[in-house]
Scaffold this active site. Structure first.
Site: not given
Ligand code: PAF
Length: 283
Positions: A151, A37-38, A33, A186-188, A149
Site C-alpha cells: 500500500d 506479510g503482517h 485477516a 493481501s487479506s483480499r 509497501q
Molecule cells: O493497511 C491497513 O490494514 C489499514 O488501511 C490500516 C492502516 C490498518 C488503517 O485502517
C-alpha cells in the site's frame, strides 16, 4: 510470555499510561485477516522495539462500498493464534463504537497525493485511513509504526499525516511479501480461487516488465505501453491504472535523471476482488 488482548480504548489507555517512558513501542496497525506479510511487520517491529503492539480494527469509514466492508474477511481467533506464535506482546482490538463516538468525521486534504491512483479510484478512502490512523497513534503513542509497501500510497499519505500533525514517531515502510507464484500477499486474496491466485501473477509480471524496460534506458511511455499490452493480452482487459512514479511522493516520473526510488504501480479488478501491486526500483 503470552500475548495480552485488550478490547477497549479505556483499558488500553490504562495499560499504556503504566508503561515506563523509556519503553520503545513498535506498532503494527492492521484490519485483521492476518497473513505472512503482517507477521513480517511484527518481526521487524520486534527487531526495533522493546514492546510490540498490533491493532486489529476493520475501519468502516475507509471502505468506499458497503459490500466490500461486509465481505472483508474476519477471523479474530485465528489472528490471535498467529500473533501469539509471532511473539507479539499486545493485541489491541477495539469495537467500532468505542473508536467512533463523535458525530462528524474530520476531513483531511492531501493535495495531489490523494488525486491519483487509489485516491481517484476510492474517494474518501484516505480520509478514512488518516482518521483512524491518527486516532490509533494518539491512543497507542508508538515510537515506530510499520506499514507494508504494497500500500505504497497509504505509506505516503501516512508520512504526510505524521508531518502535518507533528506525531513524534517514525514510519517504517516494509517490503511486500509474495507467494511462490509472485502474487503480493493481501487479506483480499482469501477470496481468490486457486486458479485465480495463479493467474493473478500477471500483476507482478506486468510491473516487472515495465521496470525492466525503464532500467534498460527505455522511455516511460514505451514501458507503460508495452506492459499494458502484455497485461491485456493475458487478461483481456486494461489495468485500471499503470503508472511510474517517485516512490515517496507519487509524482509522475518523466525519464529525468534521479537517485530517488521509483515505483511502478498497478491496479485492476480481478475475479471477485480488486488487486493492487507495485515494484520499487532505481534507475
Ligand atoms: O493497511 C491497513 O490494514 C489499514 O488501511 C490500516 C492502516 C490498518 C488503517 O485502517
Amino acid at each position: 510470555m503470552s500475548m495480552q488482548v485488550i478490547r477497549s480504548v479505556s483499558a488500553f489507555k490504562n495499560f499504556r499510561s503504566a508503561l515506563a517512558s523509556s519503553t520503545k513501542i513498535g506498532f503494527v496497525p492492521t484490519m485483521g485477516a492476518l497473513h505472512e506479510g503482517h507477521l513480517s511487520l511484527i518481526k521487524q517491529a520486534k527487531d526495533k522495539s522493546d514492546l510490540v503492539i498490533c491493532s486489529i480494527f476493520v475501519n468502516p469509514i475507509q471502505f468506499t462500498n458497503a459490500s466490500d466492508l461486509k465481505k472483508y474477511p474476519r477471523n479474530l481467533e485465528k489472528d490471535i493464534d498467529l500473533l501469539q506464535n509471532a511473539n507479539c506482546d499486545i493485541l489491541f482490538a477495539p469495537e467500532s463504537e468505542d473508536i467512533y463516538q463523535e458525530k462528524h468525521v474530520l476531513t483531511f486534504k492531501f493535495g495531489e497525493l490523494e488525486n491519483t491512483m487509489e485516491g481517484t479510484s476510492r474517494p474518501g478512502h484516505f480520509n478514512g485511513v488518516a482518521t483512524v490512523v491518527s486516532k490509533l497513534f494518539n491512543i497507542v503513542k508508538p515510537n515506530f509504526a510499520f506499514f507494508g509497501q504494497k500500500d505504497l500510497q497509504q505509506v505516503a499519505v501516512i508520512k504526510d499525516l505524521v508531518k502535518a500533525l507533528s506525531f513524534d514517531l517514525e514510519i517504517v515502510r516494509c517490503k511486500t511479501l509474495r507467494n511462490e507464484e509472485g502474487l503480493a500477499l493481501s487479506s483480499r486474496n482469501a477470496r481468490l480461487s486457486k486458479t485465480e491466485k495463479k493467474e493473478a501473477l500477471v500483476f507482478f509480471q506486468t510491473i516487472q516488465l515495465a521496470a525492466e524496460i525503464i532500467k534498460n534506458g527505455g522511455a516511460v511511455n514505451a514501458a507503460i505501453g508495452q506492459a499494458s499490452y502484455f497485461f491485456k493480452e493475458k487478461t483481456g482487459f486494461e489495468p485500471e491504472y499503470l503508472k511510474v512514479v517517485f516512490a515517496d511522493t507519487l509524482v509522475d516520473y518523466k525519464n529525468e535523471k534521479t537517485q530517488e526510488e521509483l515505483a511502478v504501480c498497478i491496479a485492476a479488478p480481478f475475479g471477485p476482488v480488486r488487486l493492487i501491486d507495485n515494484l520499487v526500483f532505481n534507475v
